[in-house]
Design a protein around this motif. Structure first.
Motif, short mmCIF file in Angstrom:
data_model
loop_
_atom_site.label_atom_id
_atom_site.label_comp_id
_atom_site.label_asym_id
_atom_site.label_seq_id
_atom_site.Cartn_x
_atom_site.Cartn_y
_atom_site.Cartn_z
N SER A 1 0.84 -1.19 0.00
CA SER A 1 0.00 0.00 0.00
C SER A 1 0.88 1.25 0.00
CB SER A 1 -0.91 0.01 1.22
OG SER A 1 -0.19 0.31 2.39
N LYS A 2 0.29 2.41 -0.14
CA LYS A 2 1.04 3.67 -0.15
C LYS A 2 1.71 3.97 1.18
CE LYS A 2 -1.80 5.86 -3.66
NZ LYS A 2 -2.69 6.98 -3.98
N ILE A 3 1.26 3.31 2.25
CA ILE A 3 1.85 3.54 3.57
C ILE A 3 2.73 2.39 4.03
CG2 ILE A 3 0.03 5.12 4.31
CD1 ILE A 3 -1.12 2.72 5.92
N GLY A 4 2.97 1.43 3.17
CA GLY A 4 3.76 0.27 3.53
C GLY A 4 2.90 -0.96 3.73
N LYS A 5 3.47 -1.96 4.38
CA LYS A 5 2.73 -3.21 4.61
C LYS A 5 1.67 -3.01 5.68
CE LYS A 5 6.45 -6.23 3.22
NZ LYS A 5 7.40 -7.25 3.65
N VAL A 6 0.50 -3.65 5.44
CA VAL A 6 -0.61 -3.61 6.39
C VAL A 6 -1.04 -5.05 6.62
CG1 VAL A 6 -2.96 -2.81 6.82
CG2 VAL A 6 -1.37 -1.37 5.53
N ALA A 7 -1.12 -5.47 7.88
CA ALA A 7 -1.58 -6.82 8.22
C ALA A 7 -2.99 -6.71 8.78
CB ALA A 7 -0.66 -7.45 9.25
N ILE A 8 -3.89 -7.53 8.27
CA ILE A 8 -5.27 -7.56 8.75
C ILE A 8 -5.50 -8.95 9.32
CG2 ILE A 8 -7.70 -7.33 8.12
CD1 ILE A 8 -6.72 -5.53 5.81
N LEU A 9 -5.83 -9.02 10.61
CA LEU A 9 -5.96 -10.29 11.30
C LEU A 9 -7.40 -10.47 11.82
CD1 LEU A 9 -2.75 -9.59 13.32
CD2 LEU A 9 -2.91 -11.23 11.46
N VAL A 47 -5.76 -4.68 13.02
CA VAL A 47 -5.04 -4.15 11.87
C VAL A 47 -3.69 -3.64 12.37
CG1 VAL A 47 -5.08 -2.49 9.96
CG2 VAL A 47 -7.22 -3.46 10.81
N MET A 48 -2.63 -4.09 11.70
CA MET A 48 -1.27 -3.71 12.11
C MET A 48 -0.57 -2.99 10.96
SD MET A 48 -0.36 -7.23 14.18
CE MET A 48 1.36 -7.05 13.91
N PHE A 49 0.21 -1.97 11.30
CA PHE A 49 0.92 -1.17 10.32
C PHE A 49 2.41 -1.20 10.63
CE2 PHE A 49 -3.22 0.69 11.19
CZ PHE A 49 -3.78 0.77 9.93
N GLU A 50 3.24 -0.98 9.63
CA GLU A 50 4.66 -0.82 9.86
C GLU A 50 4.89 0.42 10.71
OE1 GLU A 50 7.40 -2.27 6.49
OE2 GLU A 50 5.76 -1.20 5.51
N ARG A 51 5.96 0.42 11.49
CA ARG A 51 6.26 1.54 12.39
C ARG A 51 6.31 2.87 11.64
NH1 ARG A 51 8.27 1.34 17.50
NH2 ARG A 51 8.83 -0.83 17.17
N ALA A 52 6.89 2.88 10.45
CA ALA A 52 7.06 4.11 9.67
C ALA A 52 5.88 4.40 8.74
CB ALA A 52 8.35 4.02 8.86
N SER A 53 4.72 3.84 9.02
CA SER A 53 3.58 3.96 8.10
C SER A 53 2.90 5.32 8.12
CB SER A 53 2.54 2.89 8.41
OG SER A 53 1.97 3.13 9.70
N ASN A 54 3.14 6.14 9.11
CA ASN A 54 2.52 7.45 9.23
C ASN A 54 1.00 7.35 9.38
OD1 ASN A 54 2.84 10.19 9.56
ND2 ASN A 54 2.74 10.66 7.38
N VAL A 55 0.56 6.46 10.28
CA VAL A 55 -0.86 6.28 10.58
C VAL A 55 -1.13 6.91 11.95
CG1 VAL A 55 -2.65 4.59 11.12
CG2 VAL A 55 -1.11 4.20 9.21
N SER A 56 -2.19 7.68 12.02
CA SER A 56 -2.58 8.32 13.28
C SER A 56 -3.88 7.67 13.77
CB SER A 56 -2.80 9.82 13.05
OG SER A 56 -3.32 10.43 14.22
N ILE A 57 -3.82 7.02 14.92
CA ILE A 57 -5.01 6.39 15.52
C ILE A 57 -5.65 7.40 16.46
CG2 ILE A 57 -5.88 4.47 16.91
CD1 ILE A 57 -4.68 3.62 14.19
N ALA A 74 -4.54 7.51 7.67
CA ALA A 74 -3.21 7.30 7.11
C ALA A 74 -2.79 8.52 6.32
CB ALA A 74 -3.20 6.08 6.20
N PHE A 75 -1.54 8.86 6.43
CA PHE A 75 -0.97 10.00 5.72
C PHE A 75 0.21 9.52 4.87
CE2 PHE A 75 -2.91 11.59 9.60
CZ PHE A 75 -3.71 12.61 9.11
N PRO A 76 -0.08 9.03 3.63
CA PRO A 76 1.00 8.52 2.77
C PRO A 76 2.04 9.61 2.51
CG PRO A 76 -1.15 7.96 1.87
CD PRO A 76 -1.39 8.92 3.00
N ALA A 77 3.32 9.20 2.50
CA ALA A 77 4.41 10.15 2.23
C ALA A 77 4.24 10.77 0.85
CB ALA A 77 5.74 9.43 2.33
N GLY A 78 4.44 12.06 0.77
CA GLY A 78 4.36 12.78 -0.50
C GLY A 78 2.97 13.15 -0.95
N GLU A 79 1.95 12.88 -0.14
CA GLU A 79 0.58 13.25 -0.54
C GLU A 79 0.02 14.32 0.36
OE1 GLU A 79 -2.19 10.17 -1.29
OE2 GLU A 79 -0.78 9.03 -2.45
#
Length: 79
Positions: A1-9, A47-57, A74-79
């Motif tokens: 994804s634009k924010i990196g890997k996302v795991a959905i469990l 739902v799990m995100f990579e540490r550097a994903s720039n997601v604000s919960i 989520a705030f994708p880099a460069g957008e």
């Protein structure tokens, strides 16, 4: 994804007979599309995100949120 890997469990709780995954590996999933469903009983999704994903919960502990309520962004880099 634009924010990196996302795991959905998806997790079955309290008498869930099974979890049926409908999304196929390698496909692009868009917001609101089905990824899986639970067969009977209670359930939850982690739902799990990579540490550097720039997601604000924004969800607060101990607060019950109805389905469809935004609990983060989520705030994708460069957008």
């Amino acid at each position: 994804s634009k924010i990196g890997k996302v795991a959905i469990l998806p997790m079955g709780m309290a008498q869930v007979s099974s979890i049926v995954v409908t999304a196929e590996e390698g496909t692009t999933i868009r917001k609101g599309e089905e990824i899986s469903y639970f067969q009977f009983g209670g359930s939850d999704i982690v739902v799990m995100f990579e540490r550097a994903s720039n997601v604000s919960i924004t969800a607060m502990p101990g607060v019950h949120y109805k389905m469809g309520t935004r609990i983060g962004q989520a705030f994708p880099a460069g957008e």
